[in-house]
Design a protein around this motif. Structure first.
Motif, short mmCIF file in Angstrom:
data_model
loop_
_atom_site.label_atom_id
_atom_site.label_comp_id
_atom_site.label_asym_id
_atom_site.label_seq_id
_atom_site.Cartn_x
_atom_site.Cartn_y
_atom_site.Cartn_z
N PRO A 4 0.81 -1.22 0.00
CA PRO A 4 0.00 0.00 0.00
C PRO A 4 0.84 1.27 0.00
CG PRO A 4 -0.18 -1.18 2.09
CD PRO A 4 0.54 -2.07 1.13
N ALA A 18 -12.25 9.44 -1.62
CA ALA A 18 -13.60 8.86 -1.60
C ALA A 18 -14.66 9.96 -1.47
CB ALA A 18 -13.71 7.88 -0.45
N LEU A 22 -18.03 10.50 -3.69
CA LEU A 22 -19.38 10.49 -3.12
C LEU A 22 -20.12 11.79 -3.45
CD1 LEU A 22 -18.65 8.71 0.23
CD2 LEU A 22 -19.97 7.84 -1.69
N ARG A 31 -25.77 7.32 -3.20
CA ARG A 31 -24.54 7.36 -2.43
C ARG A 31 -24.39 6.06 -1.65
NH1 ARG A 31 -24.29 12.76 -1.52
NH2 ARG A 31 -26.02 12.57 -0.11
N LYS A 32 -25.51 5.62 -1.05
CA LYS A 32 -25.47 4.38 -0.27
C LYS A 32 -25.22 3.19 -1.18
CE LYS A 32 -28.85 6.23 2.76
NZ LYS A 32 -30.29 6.27 2.90
N SER A 35 -21.70 3.09 -2.41
CA SER A 35 -20.67 2.72 -1.45
C SER A 35 -20.71 1.23 -1.14
CB SER A 35 -20.77 3.55 -0.18
OG SER A 35 -22.08 3.73 0.20
N LYS A 36 -21.90 0.63 -1.31
CA LYS A 36 -21.95 -0.81 -1.11
C LYS A 36 -21.20 -1.54 -2.22
CE LYS A 36 -26.30 -0.58 1.30
NZ LYS A 36 -27.75 -0.62 1.10
N GLY A 38 -18.57 -0.42 -3.61
CA GLY A 38 -17.18 0.06 -3.63
C GLY A 38 -16.20 -0.92 -3.01
N GLY A 41 -15.62 -7.28 -4.30
CA GLY A 41 -16.50 -8.41 -4.59
C GLY A 41 -17.07 -8.54 -5.98
N LYS A 60 -20.75 -7.49 -11.50
CA LYS A 60 -21.74 -8.57 -11.51
C LYS A 60 -23.01 -8.07 -10.83
CE LYS A 60 -20.93 -12.70 -9.44
NZ LYS A 60 -20.20 -13.97 -9.35
N GLY A 61 -24.09 -8.06 -11.57
CA GLY A 61 -25.38 -7.69 -10.99
C GLY A 61 -26.20 -8.94 -10.79
N PRO A 102 -8.70 1.92 -0.49
CA PRO A 102 -7.47 1.18 -0.20
C PRO A 102 -7.33 -0.07 -1.07
CG PRO A 102 -9.04 0.96 1.61
CD PRO A 102 -9.59 1.98 0.66
N ASP A 103 -8.46 -0.70 -1.41
CA ASP A 103 -8.43 -1.89 -2.26
C ASP A 103 -7.87 -1.54 -3.62
OD1 ASP A 103 -9.41 -3.48 -0.37
OD2 ASP A 103 -11.22 -4.10 -1.45
N ASP A 106 -4.32 -1.18 -3.64
CA ASP A 106 -3.70 -2.48 -3.42
C ASP A 106 -3.51 -3.26 -4.71
OD1 ASP A 106 -3.16 -2.45 -0.83
OD2 ASP A 106 -4.73 -3.83 -0.19
N GLU A 465 -10.32 19.72 9.83
CA GLU A 465 -11.01 19.85 8.56
C GLU A 465 -12.38 20.47 8.78
OE1 GLU A 465 -11.26 16.14 6.46
OE2 GLU A 465 -9.20 15.67 7.02
N ARG B 101 -15.52 7.66 7.74
CA ARG B 101 -16.42 7.66 6.58
C ARG B 101 -17.36 6.47 6.65
NH1 ARG B 101 -12.35 9.60 3.41
NH2 ARG B 101 -11.55 7.53 2.98
N LEU B 105 -21.53 6.28 6.77
CA LEU B 105 -22.36 5.51 5.84
C LEU B 105 -23.27 4.55 6.59
CD1 LEU B 105 -19.87 4.73 2.98
CD2 LEU B 105 -21.97 6.04 2.81
N PRO B 122 -25.59 -5.54 0.55
CA PRO B 122 -25.59 -5.80 1.99
C PRO B 122 -26.49 -4.81 2.74
CG PRO B 122 -23.35 -5.44 1.14
CD PRO B 122 -24.29 -5.08 0.06
N ARG B 539 -17.32 -9.38 2.86
CA ARG B 539 -16.19 -8.60 2.35
C ARG B 539 -16.20 -7.21 2.99
NH1 ARG B 539 -17.78 -9.23 -2.60
NH2 ARG B 539 -17.40 -11.38 -3.07
#
Lengths: 470, 559
Positions: A4, A18, A22, A31-32, A35-36, A38, A41, A60-61, A102-103, A106, A465, B101, B105, B122, B539
């Motif tokens: 990282p 991020a 958003l 937004r929700k 983020s799910k 994000g 998976g 994948k939906g 972060p993913d 990575d 901030e 953050r 959420l 989820p 995850r």
């Protein structure tokens, strides 16, 4: 897998934060949902390209084939195979979050060449971007100065007819008494507002529409109704006698009427700190107001951005970042509104804060601004070292409307600005109280005759901030 | 008409906003204008000059415009109300940015659509308790700007309150005093404010006398952890003056770290004015095997239970009366409707009797041998149920193990002597590893349909064998062709409790296989979606926990 730290060093400048992602979401639900998505998976074959300024991936939906999602980060512009009518859709948001998070750093979203399907769309965009001059230059050629002048004249005639009619209605109302307006209810004003729309003076139409709600706004309504009627009358008369006004004031009057204006002020380049961003959502239109503060020019400017129903306004600037860009002011005395011109760099964090005022200085600033624009309801100010206080009872002296029992008090405990009724009804009030914890904070907001509406707060710590109070 | 344009000019020289307020004359020109405007200029002519060519209404509006702008331009600040006291400082470290953050959420999702069908995304709300638990483990301070949303969440969910309030800290307690909606925080806060050191006798005494209820509860716990005797002394000092409701809560707080030293105090509470206080005192005493009450109960119970003459089975002779002494020891005399008085009394006696009593009474047998003994005259369910309650109350793992039996035994899945609810309570007495193993064995043998309650008492995250058993059972249910929503309870639990390390095992299940011929139509699609959501949530949990790690972004296995 890339460590990282290495990734941070090489890519920090390129990847977004991020928060920045958003802020692009059209609404809270997106937004929700975004983020799910994000997390790594559902994603495969993701990648990004610095040279192309693009991020892409397959999501994948619930169906058997994954959605192809690609984002042009220079726009930003989005393309996704999903049937959503939200824009950007949750997949585009999720992809950007994955890339920003972060993913992503990575190695989940590696730097690579765009696949064929993404490249096709990006190429199409580049193609279109090459010819933006074409339509506008055609328009410019087609705009015969004579025709433009005639159109403006016709518009002015209509406005004159509209203001004259409104004057008539106002004098009729005053002759019969405002008490009658209470019984007439909304109908009277609705009809007048429609007549103003017909006369193509949307600014007047909006003001008239608001008058309809005043009789139901609680004790003291006759005072508020007379104030608004008088300011409307002042605006009518200013338009009807505009040839006697100095030019900046005449421009203000045109803007207040809602006649078209363009931001033709000289471009001002500065590092613009984003003070606040808040949306007023109407079923038909979302209006986003973004307040900026220029460190070198020491000016505050307002950017407006609009989104049709269900779409987020295009412009999104996260609070607390600074933007190296040019702004051009719209015409008018004390004109705050500006248009965003060239942007020289991506917004970046800054320790910059606007200089703050005391409560007395803030009301004085509002009073001074009225000199150039008597129709101003509020004036943007930053208050220095104020403490949110829950006062035992309502209206303070000097406010024309009854207030709520909350105020922002100078840290020395002498003077305070009552909060506006709208501010007290919003959850941001509790955020502000929590941030303060009884200690002084710096607060940016709108100061006016109806009280102070806080929009952003800086906690009393070095380097803290700013926190949006939405 | 000139007047209108000069209005704007006149606003130029506004009075400097000096904040002293002057007394206003009885009737200002402005009030005169408002009165005329309200009544109409036809009825009441305002005191204004009417220039030639202008009507009275227009002249009134002219004057009102001047007044309005004048009033606004001369706006002055109000006198400040009394400044609030500052919140006590929070010395805990701040959250990492990513975790902050994430919390925002999780809190924002709370009011999310309670849609009829869950998609593959989820459900973030259910992750909040876990997030709070991990954040608390690290001892982070709550970001002040998120406190209002946190309180709103805790307001609707009592189960979140203790964690949320601990996380909210001193700033939270300070904030909660301002909003009547958050009054609960003042009552349940587990020591939001900074407590005096337990040995600072003077400050302890003062806070105990003057503090909020929540502060006093926290103080009592802190002092008790330091010196149980000092805590009892505090309680004793004010005991008769406390409200019954508060006495009950204070008494209940003795549950933690209950010891023989508490017996004298509890014995006295047996004569309390309030019935609930008496009952709680009796219950606590019976959890102390060496207490006088436990001995009295043991004597009573032992006279009811004996081996039969052949010494191979148990026979029961329930008590014939509930005397005042029994009542004082917490036996409730009146049975609920539908239960015999004598068996009701009997159950209470056995429940409050130290389990060690039975080895001596029933031929030196151990717990396992005793529970295996036949019982005459259908007393078995009553006797075993009472032993279950006793094992739970006395936290006796040996007895709990014996009463639970082997998970794969046929009666374990059926309506045996021990109900599922009782089993769940017995499981909670076992060490976490053993608990998980027992439930895994149960699921392997009996499937998921009865397992929900048992899964609820297992420690988080589910240990390897248990997690595998649940995933396998879900897979079997899918292959059997049923719909996933028949298992929505277990699915929901799995999302919260499965070890994120299991995610890879789920991947193969998220694909959509061919529809089996005998399956429910469309079920495979729904199953794939349900498994996707499960994998997605796991995850997210892994990421969420990694974000809280102060060492950085490396995902760590949750403790």
């Amino acid at each position: 897998m890339l460590g990282p730290n290495v990734a941070d060093m090489t890519q920090q400048g390129v990847r977004w934060a991020a928060d920045q992602v958003l802020a692009l979401a059209p609404d809270a639900a997106s937004r929700k949902a975004g983020s799910k998505l994000g997390a790594a998976g559902p994603w495969s074959e993701t990648g990004y390209s610095t040279t192309e300024g693009a991020v892409w991936g397959l999501c994948k939906g619930s169906g058997s084939t994954p959605y192809r999602t690609v984002v042009d980060t220079t726009g930003p512009a989005y393309q996704c195979g999903c049937p959503s009518r939200k824009f950007p859709c949750k997949h585009a948001l999720g992809l950007l979050l994955l890339w920003a998070g972060p993913d992503g750093a990575d190695g989940t979203v590696p730097e690579s060449e765009p696949p064929e399907w993404a490249e096709r769309w990006l190429a199409g965009r580049r193609e279109r971007a090459k010819q933006p001059e074409a339509p506008s230059s055609v328009q410019r050629k087609g705009s015969d100065p004579e025709a433009v002048r005639r159109r403006a004249e016709r518009r002015a005639e209509r406005a004159t007819a509209g203001t004259t009619e409104l004057e008539q209605r106002l004098t009729d109302l005053l002759r019969g008494g405002l008490a009658g307006a209470e019984q007439a209810g909304y109908g009277l004003w609705e009809e007048t507002a429609r007549r103003m729309v017909d006369a193509q003076v949307p600014g007047l139409a909006a003001r008239v529409q608001e008058l309809g709600a005043v009789p139901a706004s609680g004790p003291g309504w006759p005072v508020r109704l007379l104030e608004e009627c008088a300011l409307l009358h002042l605006l009518d008369q200013a338009w009807l006698h505009r040839e006697r006004l100095p030019e900046p004031l005449a421009a203000t009057v045109r803007t207040r009427l809602g006649l078209p204006t363009t931001a033709d002020g000289p471009p001002i380049r500065d590092r613009w700190l984003v003070l606040a961003q808040h949306d007023a959502v109407d079923p038909k239109l979302t209006t986003r107001r973004i307040w900026l503060y220029g460190a070198e020019s020491d000016r505050t400017a307002l950017l407006l951005s609009f989104g049709a129903a269900g779409r987020a306004p295009e412009l999104a600037l996260p609070v607390g970042l600074a933007l190296d860009a040019e702004l051009s002011a719209y015409p008018g005395g004390r004109q705050l509104r500006a248009a965003l011109g060239e942007r020289f760099a991506e917004p970046e964090p800054t320790p910059l804060r606007p200089a703050g005022l005391s409560a007395a200085e803030a009301t004085a600033a509002y009073g001074t601004a009225l000199r150039d624009d008597p129709w101003l309801d509020t004036w943007p100010v930053t208050l220095r070292d104020v403490i949110p206080v829950q006062a035992a009872s309502g209206a303070g002296p000097g406010t024309s409307t009854s207030t709520s029992g909350w105020q922002l008090a100078d840290a020395d405990g002498r003077f305070a600005l009552p909060l506006s009724a709208a501010a007290v009804a919003r959850p941001g009030l509790w955020k502000l109280a929590a941030i303060s914890g009884g200690a002084p904070v710096t607060v940016f907001g709108e100061c006016g005759h109806g009280g102070f509406t806080p929009l952003t707060a800086w906690p009393d710590q070095p380097g803290a901030e700013p926190i949006p109070l939405s | 008409m000139n007047a209108t344009t000069s209005h704007t000019g006149r606003t130029g020289h506004t009075p400097a906003p000096t904040p002293e307020s002057e007394p206003e004359p009885a009737r200002t020109p402005w009030e005169d204008l408002v009165t005329s405007a309200l009544l109409g200029t036809d009825r009441r002519r305002p005191d204004v000059d009417v220039p030639p060519g202008t009507g009275v209404p227009a002249a009134l509006l002219d004057a009102a415009a001047v007044e309005t702008v004048r009033r606004r331009a001369g706006l002055r600040p109000a006198a400040a109300a009394a400044l609030p006291e500052r919140a006590a400082p929070d010395t805990r470290p701040p959250l990492p940015a990513a975790a902050r953050r994430r919390l925002a959420l999780l809190l924002a999702d709370r009011s999310g659509p309670g849609g009829s069908r869950r998609g593959s995304a989820p459900d973030l709300t259910e992750l909040l308790p876990q997030w709070l638990a991990v954040a608390d483990e690290y001892g982070y301070a709550a970001p002040p700007e998120l406190l209002p949303a946190l309180f709103d969440a805790a307001r609707g969910r009592t189960d979140l309150r203790p964690q949320a309030l601990r996380f909210a800290g001193p700033r939270g307690l300070w904030l909660a005093r301002l909003n009547p909606d958050w009054k609960f925080a003042l009552r349940t806060a587990p020591g939001g404010s900074t407590l005096p050191a337990a040995d600072d006798t003077e400050r302890v005494r003062r806070l105990w006398q003057e503090g909020l209820f929540a502060e006093r509860v926290a103080l009592l716990a802190a002092v008790r952890a330091h010196s149980p005797a000092a805590a009892r002394e505090l309680l004793d000092g004010t005991w008769p003056k406390e409200r019954a409701e508060d006495r009950l809560m204070f008494l209940d707080s003795l549950r933690a770290g209950l010891s023989d030293g508490d017996e004298t105090f509890l014995e006295r509470a047996l004569s309390d004015r309030s019935r609930n206080v008496r009952a709680t005192a009796a219950e606590l005493l019976s959890a102390l095997p060496h207490s006088a009450l436990a001995a009295r109960m043991a004597e009573r119970a032992a006279s009811c239970v004996a081996l039969d003459p052949a010494r191979t089975a148990v026979q029961v002779e329930a008590p014939h009366a509930c005397d005042p002494a029994m009542e004082r020891d917490g036996v409730v005399p009146n049975a609920p409707p539908g239960r015999g008085q004598r068996s009701w009394w009997f159950g209470q006696l056995v429940e409050a009797t130290p389990l060690a009593t039975w080895t001596a009474r029933l031929g030196g047998r151990g717990a396992e041998a005793i529970t295996a003994l036949p019982v005459h005259d259908d007393w078995r369910p009553e006797l075993h149920a009472a032993w279950c309650r006793a094992a739970v109350r006395q936290r006796d793992a040996t007895w709990a193990r014996a009463l639970l039996g082997t998970p794969s035994a046929p009666e374990a899945g059926g309506p045996g002597a021990v109900s599922l609810a009782e089993r769940a309570k017995l499981l909670a007495v076992l060490p976490p590893g053993e608990r998980a193993e027992w439930v895994a064995g149960f699921i392997d043998a009996h499937g998921l349909s009865e397992a929900f309650q048992l899964l609820g008492v297992c420690a988080l995250p589910w240990a390897g064998a248990l997690g595998r058993a649940v995933v396998d059972a879900l897979n079997i249910a899918r292959d059997a062709g049923s719909y996933p929503w028949s298992f929505s309870g277990v699915m929901g639990l799995a999302e919260r409790c499965l070890d994120p390390a299991e995610t890879s095992r789920l991947e193969s299940l998220t694909a959509i296989p061919d529809e089996p011929e005998d399956g429910a139509p469309g079920a495979v699609g729904y199953w794939a979606e349900a498994f996707q959501r499960l994998a997605g949530t796991l995850r997210l949990r892994a990421q969420m926990i990694a974000e809280l790690d102060p060492a950085g972004v490396t995902p760590r296995r949750p403790a």
